[in-house]
Structures are given as C-alpha cells and as structure tokens.
Scaffold this active site. Structure first.
Site, PDB file in Angstrom:
ATOM      1  CG  HIS A  79      21.291 -33.335 -16.853  1.00 36.64           C
ATOM      2  ND1 HIS A  79      20.450 -34.390 -15.787  1.00 36.64           N
ATOM      3  CD2 HIS A  79      22.636 -33.498 -16.544  1.00 36.64           C
ATOM      4  CE1 HIS A  79      21.240 -34.874 -14.902  1.00 36.64           C
ATOM      5  NE2 HIS A  79      22.236 -34.736 -15.396  1.00 36.64           N
TER       6      HIS A  79
ATOM      7  CE1 TYR B 286      32.414 -57.182 -28.308  1.00 39.81           C
ATOM      8  CE2 TYR B 286      33.100 -56.399 -25.877  1.00 39.81           C
ATOM      9  CZ  TYR B 286      32.397 -56.616 -27.463  1.00 39.81           C
ATOM     10  OH  TYR B 286      32.607 -55.489 -27.720  1.00 39.81           O
TER      11      TYR B 286
ATOM     12  NE  ARG C 109      24.971 -56.095 -19.730  1.00 37.23           N
ATOM     13  CZ  ARG C 109      24.432 -55.167 -19.996  1.00 37.23           C
ATOM     14  NH1 ARG C 109      24.219 -53.831 -18.534  1.00 37.23           N
ATOM     15  NH2 ARG C 109      23.698 -54.764 -21.130  1.00 37.23           N
TER      16      ARG C 109
END
Length: 469
Positions: free
Chosen positions: A236, A354, A349
């Site tokens: 944060h 890879y 993803r």
C-alpha cells in the site's frame, strides 16, 4: 498395522490374555490329582464306617464335622435305604449323588457345581452297605467349568482385560489423535488450529508435547500474520510513490527530446512491472489472511473463454497460439469471479511464457465425479522443457523460480502460480503440476461444480481462439 491405538491395544490385551492362560495352566498343574481324590474318598469312607460301627451316630457326626473344619470337605454317609446315618440332614444334592445322579439338575457350563466324589462299601458284618458322598464346601464357584477347566473364568477374564486395555489405549492415544488433527489443520492453512489444553490430571510427556505444540502454533500464527501484514502495508505504501512516478513520467514525456524516448519507455515498463508486482502481493496477502470475499455463481466456461481470447494476443508476440476444448453444458462454480479469473489467467500466461516458439498452449475443460459430487477439471498444457521432478511441488510457493536468469528473461517474480494455488484452495478445489510425456508441463485445476450442473461429453478443439462445441 498402522494405527498406534490398535498396536497398543492388541499388545496390552495379548499380554493380559497370556497372563491369564499361564495362571490357569499353573493352577491346573498344581491342583489335586485324581489319585489324591481317590485316596481321600477311600480313607473317609473307611474311617466313617469304622466310627459308626465302633461308636454311634454321635461319634460319626463328630468325625464328619471335624473333617469339614480341618480339610474343608463335606461328607455324608448313607445306608442302603439312602438314610443319612449321622442324622445331620443331608442336602438334596448329596441324596441325588448317592443314587448315582447329578449334583444339580441345572449343572452346566455357566454355573457348574463344585466337584463331588462318591464311593460305597459293605459293613463289617455284611448286612449293610454304606455310601459316602464328598463335596467341597458351598460357595460361588461360577468360574470353574466342566471337568474342572475354568472356561467361564477364562472368557470373563479376557473380556474384562480387553475392556481395561481398550480404555488404557484410548487414554494414551487420545492426545496423540488431537495432535494429529491439529497438525493436519495447521498444514492445510488453518493457523488457528490448536491441540487444546490437556487434561488437568495429565502431567506426563504427552501433555507437555501438546502444550509445546500449541505454543509453536501460536508463534507461527503470529509470525505469518505479521509477515502478511508487512507485505500488505509495504504494498500500500508503494502505491503512492508509484502513482507519482507515473505522473512525473507523463510530464517528462511531454518535455523530453526524441532521443530520450527509449529511456522513458524503459522506465514505464519497469513501473508497470512494479505496479503488477504490488497488485499480486496484495492479492496474495488477502488470500493468506483468509479475507472474506463475496461469492456468486460463476460460469467457468465463459471465464476460460475470456482468458484464452486475451492470452491469444500475448501469444502472438512469441508466434504461439492457444488451443481450447470446452464442452457445452452448465459449468457454474460458486466463488469470486475476479479471483477465479486471476487463477486461470496466471496459469495460461505462465504457459505462454515457457512454451517453445511456434508451438501451442492447450486449454482443456472436462468434468469428473468424485464421491457423487461433480467437479470441473481444467488442464493447461505447454510445449516447453518441463520442470524437474523435485521442483514440481515448489512451483506454488510464493517467489519461487527455477532460476534467477529465467525469471528475469520472462519477467516473472514467482507469485502467479502461488496466487493460483491459494485462489483454487479458497474455492474448495485443488491444483497440481506434472510433466507431460514427450515434453511440456501440465497444470491441472479441480473446482467443485454447483449441484445440478449438466455437462456434455463431446467437445471440439479450436486453433488460435476458442470454439465451443
């Protein structure tokens, strides 16, 4: 035999049973033999008849009373008319034995009578015939079976010892079972799991182990919550300077010369990666803290379609494609759409990153029934080099990467699959990874379907994008 309770119980019970058997064998070995009984019977008969013939009923009565006091043997002398000549009042059992009958009409296995002896001889003048009946003193001897073998006592002893051994085994293993349950809950992510305080009366090593376990669990909960809180707070705090950095970057682009464009693009890329990292850390912290999130029915097939369509654009940069096979049907799961989207997207993803250039990533959705409940099985397969077998179990750990060079090359920081694992576990599912025969890694996610979902068994495969059957 894997159960400690069963091993302790059987060990104690066998030891107790062996003790009973040995005690009985020793007792039987040293009990009076038949020859001893025969000699006693003959001696009592001769002496009783002599006492009666030489004296009278009073002398016979004194002899029999003295025999009962000194040798604990009751004796009764009958004539040929079944009259008890000592006039002591023979019991019914003695009369039945004198006539050659059983001691009791109810003699049997459970409540047998004491052993008795019977013998007869003629008087000295040959005019009368006397019968002597010998018996042990009256008393509860329900543990002696037929032929003097204590079957009933043996059975009662084994059952009693079994009950005692069961209670003792339960007393010894109950705290261990509580420790095992608490350890499993702790391993499953429940940081509030405790073995509980031991019994007040227990002050042994096991009670000390329970207290140490609870102290360890308390310390682990404190440390992990502090770590999660630290990551959350830092993330944060980083958001504010990162936002100011993006604003300053936009202003710098307006004032910078053309030759500074590459440097500004690099700054923007790194800021974007940092922003994505912060977002992933916040998501991971929310999942680790068990934050309650709203759950609604989520159509898993539509969610997978959206993820695959978005991933196709990213795959084109590496000259790859995404193939998907999704059967038609109702694929609703109860959960949070944002968390499920992130879980599936991270896996897809990761596979695109890879897989070998020019190959395809395969996304397959199928159904399976386990214990009567339906679950959706989503498999994402790449055509990459795979993962060493000893590293498969570590893929879902936060910040884990096979090697640093690979992480820098692909831009990954080791949080994607960790978020996937926690998101799937949050929805009551499981995720695992394994190498495919022929090369490539398969990540399999299992999520419980809402009861009543109808799923087809046929599917079609689409190249590049998704085509639903």
């Amino acid at each position: 035999m894997k159960s400690l309770f069963v091993r302790i119980f059987l060990s104690f019970w066998m030891a107790q049973a062996l003790f009973f058997v040995l005690a009985i064998l020793v007792t039987l070995a040293f009990r009076p033999r038949s020859s001893t009984w025969e000699a006693l019977r003959t001696g009592v008969l001769n002496e009783a008849v002599s006492a009666y013939e030489e004296g009278n009923e009073q002398q016979l009565r004194e002899y029999l009373n003295n025999l009962e006091k000194t040798q604990h043997v009751r004796a009764y002398l009958f004539d040929e008319h079944l009259f008890e000549v000592s006039q002591r009042g023979a019991p019914d059992w003695a009369v039945r034995v004198a006539t050659g009958g059983p001691r009791s009409p109810h003699d049997g296995f459970l409540f047998p009578a004491p052993p008795v002896q019977r013998d007869s001889k003629a008087s000295s003048d040959g005019k009368h015939r006397y019968t002597v009946v010998l018996g042990l003193p009256p008393g509860p001897r329900v543990f002696i079976g037929p032929r003097g073998v204590p079957f009933t006592g043996l059975i009662i002893g084994i059952i009693t010892s079994g009950l005692v051994c069961y209670l003792l085994s339960w007393y010894l293993t109950k705290p261990i079972m509580r420790l095992r349950t608490a350890a499993r809950q702790l391993a499953a992510g429940d940081l509030t799991a405790r073995a509980g305080p031991p019994s007040i009366t227990r002050r042994d090593e096991i009670s000390g182990l329970m207290r140490d376990f609870d102290a360890m669990a308390e310390r682990l909960e404190t440390l992990l919550k502090a770590q999660s809180r630290l990551l959350n707070d830092i993330s944060h705090e980083l958001r504010s300077p990162l936002a100011r950095l993006n604003v300053a970057l936009g202003l710098a682009r307006q004032r910078a010369a053309e030759q500074s464009t590459d440097m500004l693009d690099r700054i923007e890329l790194e800021a974007s990666r940092l922003n994505e990292l912060i977002g992933r850390i916040l998501t991971l912290a929310r999942l680790e803290e068990g934050e309650q999130v709203p759950q609604t029915p989520v159509p898993l097939d539509e969610l997978v379609v959206n993820v695959v369509e978005d991933a196709e654009f990213e795959a084109q940069a590496r000259k790859c494609h995404v193939k998907a096979a999704i059967p038609e049907g109702e694929w609703e799961v109860r959960g949070n759409a944002s968390l499920l989207h992130s879980a599936v997207e991270n896996v897809v993803r990761n596979a695109i990153r890879y897989t070998q250039e020019g190959t395809s990533v395969e996304v397959e959705l199928s159904n399976h029934r386990r214990g009567g409940a339906a679950e959706a099985v989503l498999r994402v397969t790449d055509s990459g080099p795979g993962v060493p077998a000893d590293a498969l179990g570590k893929l879902f750990e936060p910040f884990y990467r096979l090697d640093e060079a690979r992480g820098r090359h692909t831009g990954g920081v080791g949080l994607g699959l960790a978020i996937t694992e926690r998101a799937v576990r949050f929805h009551g599912g499981k995720v695992r990874a394994y190498n495919r025969d022929g090369g490539g890694l398969v990540v399999e996610m299992r999520l419980p379907l809402i009861a009543g979902s109808k799923i087809a068994t046929k599917s079609s495969t689409a190249v590049s994008t998704v085509v639903k059957a």
